[in-house]
Design a protein around this motif. Structure first.
Motif, mmCIF file in Angstrom:
data_model
loop_
_atom_site.group_PDB
_atom_site.id
_atom_site.type_symbol
_atom_site.label_atom_id
_atom_site.label_comp_id
_atom_site.label_asym_id
_atom_site.label_seq_id
_atom_site.Cartn_x
_atom_site.Cartn_y
_atom_site.Cartn_z
ATOM 1 N N ILE A 186 -6.368 -18.343 10.701
ATOM 2 C CA ILE A 186 -7.688 -17.795 10.356
ATOM 3 C C ILE A 186 -7.529 -16.443 9.662
ATOM 4 N N LEU A 187 -6.599 -15.621 10.187
ATOM 5 C CA LEU A 187 -6.343 -14.313 9.580
ATOM 6 C C LEU A 187 -5.891 -14.469 8.127
ATOM 7 N N THR A 188 -4.947 -15.393 7.916
ATOM 8 C CA THR A 188 -4.399 -15.567 6.576
ATOM 9 C C THR A 188 -5.448 -16.076 5.603
ATOM 10 N N VAL A 189 -6.098 -17.177 5.972
ATOM 11 C CA VAL A 189 -7.043 -17.805 5.050
ATOM 12 C C VAL A 189 -8.276 -16.922 4.869
ATOM 13 N N GLY A 190 -8.752 -16.331 5.973
ATOM 14 C CA GLY A 190 -9.939 -15.478 5.898
ATOM 15 C C GLY A 190 -9.731 -14.296 4.978
ATOM 16 N N SER A 191 -8.599 -13.606 5.153
ATOM 17 C CA SER A 191 -8.361 -12.434 4.302
ATOM 18 C C SER A 191 -8.053 -12.851 2.870
ATOM 19 N N ALA A 192 -7.441 -14.028 2.701
ATOM 20 C CA ALA A 192 -7.184 -14.505 1.335
ATOM 21 C C ALA A 192 -8.504 -14.747 0.604
ATOM 22 N N ILE A 193 -9.518 -15.238 1.332
ATOM 23 C CA ILE A 193 -10.832 -15.444 0.714
ATOM 24 C C ILE A 193 -11.419 -14.095 0.282
ATOM 25 N N VAL A 194 -11.234 -13.073 1.135
ATOM 26 C CA VAL A 194 -11.727 -11.732 0.772
ATOM 27 C C VAL A 194 -11.001 -11.236 -0.485
ATOM 28 N N VAL A 195 -9.676 -11.481 -0.540
ATOM 29 C CA VAL A 195 -8.899 -11.035 -1.702
ATOM 30 C C VAL A 195 -9.488 -11.619 -2.982
ATOM 31 N N SER B 52 -9.840 -5.909 -2.227
ATOM 32 C CA SER B 52 -8.916 -7.033 -2.401
ATOM 33 C C SER B 52 -7.504 -6.611 -2.018
ATOM 34 N N ALA B 53 -7.119 -5.400 -2.486
ATOM 35 C CA ALA B 53 -5.758 -4.927 -2.224
ATOM 36 C C ALA B 53 -5.527 -4.743 -0.736
ATOM 37 N N PHE B 54 -6.515 -4.194 -0.046
ATOM 38 C CA PHE B 54 -6.322 -3.981 1.392
ATOM 39 C C PHE B 54 -6.410 -5.288 2.176
ATOM 40 N N ALA B 55 -7.236 -6.233 1.703
ATOM 41 C CA ALA B 55 -7.305 -7.528 2.373
ATOM 42 C C ALA B 55 -5.991 -8.285 2.228
ATOM 43 N N LEU B 56 -5.298 -8.013 1.116
ATOM 44 C CA LEU B 56 -3.999 -8.650 0.879
ATOM 45 C C LEU B 56 -3.003 -8.272 1.974
ATOM 46 N N LEU B 57 -3.173 -7.072 2.543
ATOM 47 C CA LEU B 57 -2.340 -6.651 3.670
ATOM 48 C C LEU B 57 -2.392 -7.670 4.792
ATOM 49 N N PHE B 58 -3.611 -8.116 5.143
ATOM 50 C CA PHE B 58 -3.763 -9.056 6.254
ATOM 51 C C PHE B 58 -3.266 -10.442 5.877
ATOM 52 N N THR B 59 -3.455 -10.819 4.612
ATOM 53 C CA THR B 59 -2.951 -12.120 4.156
ATOM 54 C C THR B 59 -1.439 -12.169 4.285
ATOM 55 N N GLN C 133 9.275 -10.558 4.787
ATOM 56 C CA GLN C 133 7.875 -10.540 4.353
ATOM 57 C C GLN C 133 7.203 -9.239 4.782
ATOM 58 N N LEU C 134 7.430 -8.862 6.043
ATOM 59 C CA LEU C 134 6.824 -7.631 6.568
ATOM 60 C C LEU C 134 7.385 -6.410 5.855
ATOM 61 N N LEU C 135 8.712 -6.375 5.759
ATOM 62 C CA LEU C 135 9.369 -5.174 5.243
ATOM 63 C C LEU C 135 9.118 -5.008 3.746
ATOM 64 N N VAL C 136 9.324 -6.085 2.987
ATOM 65 C CA VAL C 136 9.276 -5.962 1.534
ATOM 66 C C VAL C 136 7.852 -6.121 1.007
ATOM 67 N N TYR C 137 7.156 -7.172 1.453
ATOM 68 C CA TYR C 137 5.832 -7.398 0.876
ATOM 69 C C TYR C 137 4.781 -6.487 1.472
ATOM 70 N N PHE D 109 0.511 -10.285 6.072
ATOM 71 C CA PHE D 109 0.891 -10.202 7.484
ATOM 72 C C PHE D 109 0.726 -11.565 8.163
ATOM 73 N N GLY D 110 -0.372 -12.251 7.874
ATOM 74 C CA GLY D 110 -0.612 -13.571 8.454
ATOM 75 C C GLY D 110 0.454 -14.575 8.033
ATOM 76 N N VAL D 111 0.856 -14.495 6.766
ATOM 77 C CA VAL D 111 1.909 -15.389 6.261
ATOM 78 C C VAL D 111 3.215 -15.110 7.008
ATOM 79 N N ALA D 112 3.490 -13.821 7.283
ATOM 80 C CA ALA D 112 4.693 -13.482 8.060
ATOM 81 C C ALA D 112 4.636 -14.150 9.432
ATOM 82 N N GLY D 113 3.465 -14.135 10.043
ATOM 83 C CA GLY D 113 3.298 -14.797 11.336
ATOM 84 C C GLY D 113 3.557 -16.288 11.240
ATOM 85 N N LEU D 114 3.088 -16.908 10.162
ATOM 86 C CA LEU D 114 3.296 -18.352 9.978
ATOM 87 C C LEU D 114 4.776 -18.667 9.761
#
Lengths: 171, 130
Positions: free
Chosen positions: A16-25, A34-41, A61-65, A43-48
């Motif tokens: 939900i975090l990934t897809v939700g923030s991606a929609i905001v982006v 958009s740029a700040f919402a990308l942070l959550f996207t 993903q966390l360190l570089v992206y 981060f969510g991808v790192a979790g996945l």
């Protein structure tokens, strides 16, 4: 049983975090949101990635992206002239032409989605970083060292491009 | 799962921020007036819009940072294997870092780390030779 349920809950929270923030982006009218919402996207991808037992990939993903590329994107947004006066017209160009690449990407994603056995490694979920490091330092030693040369070339190239044009005169 | 402790750290960090915000909301008296709501600028009166263009130097420093960020990433799988592989791995990483230090030396020598670069006007050869 309870752990299974908890894992499921955490997994869906990340989805939900990934897809939700991606929609905001995509749909945000302000590019900075958009740029700040990308942070959550990201981060969510790192979790996945962790759920797919790719822990080193999650760390990178966390360190570089999240840590590096996103900082770069946000500074890039700060540098845009359009921020002046807070009017950032978000225009969509070539809406119909865009269907072709988007359809291609969706086709690739679907192909990957159905052709990969996602549960093959996820159940084991042992940390992979150690084995990866061992391979990198023994079998793949040369590519590892070449990677540093590649990074060096990238750094020098990026600096060359980022420098003001006047620099050409003193070379 | 092996990564439950990591998640717990994230949850704790998130909870800490959330709890301090909620506590602040509950405990602090709220009495806003226009002067109080102005942006704090170290005692200066804020002028104009905060949406200004940033110094391009920030971007350059961030570019350099990304490269060394990737270097740190490579330290990560190296560090967990250092005990078993010993001196050999140590030398490998030393070479890796040495090659990248050339990059640091390059940006340093070229003046890319300088915060304020001379204006293009001062950059003409005639001015430089003075």
């Amino acid at each position: 049983m309870i752990i299974e349920l908890l894992t499921q809950i955490i997994f869906w929270a990340f989805v939900i975090l990934t897809v939700g923030s991606a929609i905001v982006v995509v749909f945000s009218k302000r590019i900075i949101y958009s740029a700040f919402a990308l942070l959550f996207t990201l981060f969510g991808v790192a979790g996945l990635y962790v759920f797919l037992a790719a822990d080193f990939l999650a760390a990178s993903q966390l360190l570089v992206y999240v840590g590096g590329i996103l900082t770069l994107i946000i500074f890039g947004v700060f540098l845009t002239t359009k921020l002046h006066g807070m009017s950032i017209p978000e225009q969509t160009h070539q809406r119909y032409l865009a269907i072709i690449p988007v359809a291609g990407i969706i086709a690739i994603l679907f192909y990957v989605f159905f052709s990969v056995d996602w549960f093959a490694h996820a159940s084991a979920a042992e940390p992979t970083t150690k084995d990866l490091g061992k391979l990198l330092l023994t079998t793949y030693l040369v590519p590892f060292e070449v990677a540093s040369v590649l990074l060096l070339a990238a750094l020098i190239g990026a600096m060359r491009l980022a420098r003001p044009r006047e620099e050409d005169q003193d070379d | 799962m092996n990564f439950a402790p990591v998640l717990l750290f994230f949850a704790a960090a998130f909870a800490l921020v959330l709890i301090s915000l909620i506590l602040n909301r509950l405990l602090a008296p709220r009495n806003p007036y226009p002067l109080k709501l102005t942006t704090y600028e170290c005692g200066e009166e804020p002028v104009g819009s905060p949406w200004i263009r940033f110094n391009a130097r920030f971007y350059v420093i961030a570019l350099i940072f990304v490269v060394f960020d990737v270097e740190v990433l490579f330290l990560f799988p190296w560090a967990v294997n250092l005990k078993t592989l010993g001196m050999f791995a140590w030398i490998e990483m030393a070479v890796f870092i040495l090659i990248l230090s050339v990059g640091l030396a390059y940006v340093w020598a070229k003046g890319d780390l300088e915060w304020i670069k001379p204006k293009p006007d001062n950059y003409l050869p005639t001015q430089e030779s003075k």
